[in-house]
Structures are given as structure tokens and as C-alpha cells.
Design a protein around this motif. Structure first.
Motif, PDB file in Angstrom:
ATOM      1  N   ARG A  78       0.862  -1.176   0.000  1.00 32.85           N
ATOM      2  CA  ARG A  78       0.000   0.000   0.000  1.00 32.85           C
ATOM      3  C   ARG A  78       0.899   1.227   0.000  1.00 32.85           C
ATOM      4  N   TYR A 118      -8.298   3.070   2.375  1.00 25.64           N
ATOM      5  CA  TYR A 118      -8.510   3.388   0.965  1.00 25.64           C
ATOM      6  C   TYR A 118      -7.957   4.749   0.561  1.00 25.64           C
ATOM      7  N   SER A 119      -7.051   5.309   1.341  1.00 22.67           N
ATOM      8  CA  SER A 119      -6.436   6.583   1.001  1.00 22.67           C
ATOM      9  C   SER A 119      -4.932   6.461   1.144  1.00 22.67           C
ATOM     10  N   ARG A 165     -13.262   7.329   6.401  1.00 21.02           N
ATOM     11  CA  ARG A 165     -13.535   6.105   5.660  1.00 21.02           C
ATOM     12  C   ARG A 165     -14.941   6.226   5.101  1.00 21.02           C
ATOM     13  N   LYS A 184     -16.477   3.822   2.773  1.00 21.43           N
ATOM     14  CA  LYS A 184     -17.171   2.538   2.678  1.00 21.43           C
ATOM     15  C   LYS A 184     -17.707   2.122   4.043  1.00 21.43           C
TER      16      LYS A 184
END
Length: 173
Positions: free
Chosen positions: A47, A82-83, A160, A162
Motif C-alpha cells: 500500500r 482506501y487513502s 472512511r 465505505k
């Protein structure tokens, strides 16, 4: 996803991540399904995290739940799921937006973050988080309260988007 609470929000490195994750007793961490003692290491993935001066390719550990069969990433509380942009920078940018102080100084320090990143963070904040924080009286830039409040009230890390399950694990002292 399982988020491991750490008090040092400015430190994201492979060494710090490895030391934190290696200090965990997986038997103490409960899976999102509610069972404890059922998680085993199950590989990793890379990541990218945008630090002040470089992009860090962080090897993130995954765990597998022997009870429910789901896999989960182990993230630090200083990371936004997710960032690629760390939590502390999200908070700084949103704080500047809320207080109308401008972004020039922040963007000058963070040369890997561009206007598109900034617009995305502010848009997601306005659409998904601003009213939540106001309604529950959670305040920026108090990061420890923000993390614990977002998990206890919304079951997810701040910023976040989601709505999939996310657990917060606080290391025993």
C-alpha cells in the motif's frame, strides 16, 4: 479491516508498522464476526502512503479468520482506509478548510499532495463526515478523540467512506 490504535500519528514507516504489528497477540484481537483467537497471518499486500517527502510502499499484513473465513488488513490508526494520504494530513487540510486559513502552507510542505487530492478530501468530508462530526460534537484537530469517537459512534475510521466493518484494537498496556 482491523485498525490498531497507536498514539504516534505522525510516524508511518515500515519499521514502526512491523514493530507495532509484531507486538500484537492475534489471540486477543476479535474478528468482525465477534470471535477471538481465530485470526492467523495470511500474507500481505503493498500500500502506498504519501509522506511529506516521498511515497512509502508499505507492506500491510493481512489476517484470516478461521471461523468466518474472511480476511482483514491490519492498519495503523494513523492511516485512512482506501487513502494514500495519512490521517494527520486529512485532519490538517479539513481544519484549514473549516477555519478558512488556506492550504498554501500545507501544500508547500506536502509537495506530493496536489489540488485534486485536496478537493477529494474536502468533498468526501463535506458529503460524508461534516454532519456526523457536528451531530456528535466531535472536534478537529483532537485526533485521539476523533479516532475513538468515530469507532464508537460509526464503527469506522474517520474519513472512511465505505460502510464495511472496521474494528479498532487498542494495544494492552
Amino acid at each position: 479491516m482491523i485498525t490498531v490504535y497507536t498514539e504516534n500519528y505522525n510516524l508511518i514507516s515500515q519499521d514502526f508498522y512491523n514493530k507495532t504489528i509484531n507486538s500484537l497477540d492475534l489471540d486477543l484481537i476479535s474478528c468482525n464476526c465477534g470471535h477471538s483467537g481465530c485470526l492467523i497471518r495470511y500474507g500481505s499486500y503493498i500500500r502506498n502512503v504519501q509522506l511529506t517527502d516521498r511515497v512509502l510502499s508499505l507492506s500491510v499484513v493481512r489476517v484470516f479468520c478461521k471461523t468466518c473465513g474472511h480476511t482483514h488488513a491490519l492498519l495503523l490508526s494513523s492511516m485512512v482506509p482506501y487513502s494514500q494520504i495519512p490521517l494527520v494530513l486529512h485532519v490538517r487540510l479539513i481544519h484549514a478548510y473549516e477555519h478558512e486559513t488556506g492550504f498554501r502552507n500545507i501544500l508547500a510542505e506536502q509537495y506530493l499532495v496536489d489540488e485534486n487530492n485536496l478537493k477529494s478530501i474536502i468533498r468526501n468530508y463535506r458529503l460524508h463526515w461534516k454532519q456526523r462530526l457536528l451531530s456528535m460534537r466531535l472536534h478537529l484537530p483532537d485526533i485521539p478523540s476523533l479516532i475513538s469517537g468515530c469507532f464508537s459512534l460509526f464503527s469506522r475510521q474517520f474519513m472512511r467512506i465505505k460502510s464495511t466493518s472496521n474494528k479498532l484494537f487498542i494495544l494492552p498496556t
